[in-house]
Design an enzyme around this catalytic site. Sequence first.
Site, PDB file in Angstrom:
ATOM      1  N   GLU A 181      40.285  39.461  41.599  1.00  0.00           N
ATOM      2  CA  GLU A 181      39.513  38.138  41.535  1.00  0.00           C
ATOM      3  C   GLU A 181      39.600  37.278  42.521  1.00  0.00           C
ATOM      4  O   GLU A 181      38.596  36.816  43.020  1.00  0.00           O
ATOM      5  CB  GLU A 181      39.961  37.281  40.319  1.00  0.00           C
TER       6      GLU A 181
ATOM      7  N   HIS B 232      44.725  39.839  44.535  1.00  0.00           N
ATOM      8  CA  HIS B 232      44.086  40.421  43.190  1.00  0.00           C
ATOM      9  C   HIS B 232      42.605  40.430  43.155  1.00  0.00           C
ATOM     10  O   HIS B 232      42.080  39.846  44.254  1.00  0.00           O
ATOM     11  CB  HIS B 232      44.320  39.247  42.106  1.00  0.00           C
TER      12      HIS B 232
END
Length: 157
Positions: A55, A53
């Site tokens: 992040e 992801h």
Amino acid sequence: MSEVQRFLCEAIELAKANMETGGRPFGAVVAQGGEVVATGVNEIVATNDPTAHAELTALRAASRKLGSPNLSGCVVYASGHPCPMCMAAMRLAGVGEVYFAYSNDDGAPYGLSTAAIYADLAKPFAEQSMKISHVPVRLGDGADLYAEWKRRQAAPG
């Protein structure tokens, strides 16, 4: 434009660029002291890694750049509502603030909401959709894994 808005716009630009190359529409910025430490985009499609992801790719890059897994003092700016995995990783890394531009409600019509996962995780283990079981197995040598780790941490290196 505020600093928060500026970094969120940068995260959205990263997401847009990622989307234009076939990736998912997510980008993230890790900043410290008003300066960008690292950025990341969602690399799930490119890597077939379900943990890639935006992040997390940004956290990994920030940790490498800062030479530490401790990111206290850092702020994460994400294009979309971070999923529970990303929120947990940010907490484990010591991130103190998180801002996001698009909510789960914004993403829901496009299949980009993690609200159902948040709801499932809020239930007791026995009621969650994934089977979760504690099975207290230990090795036959009698050594305790965690006690051994703690002993090694305290030993002079």
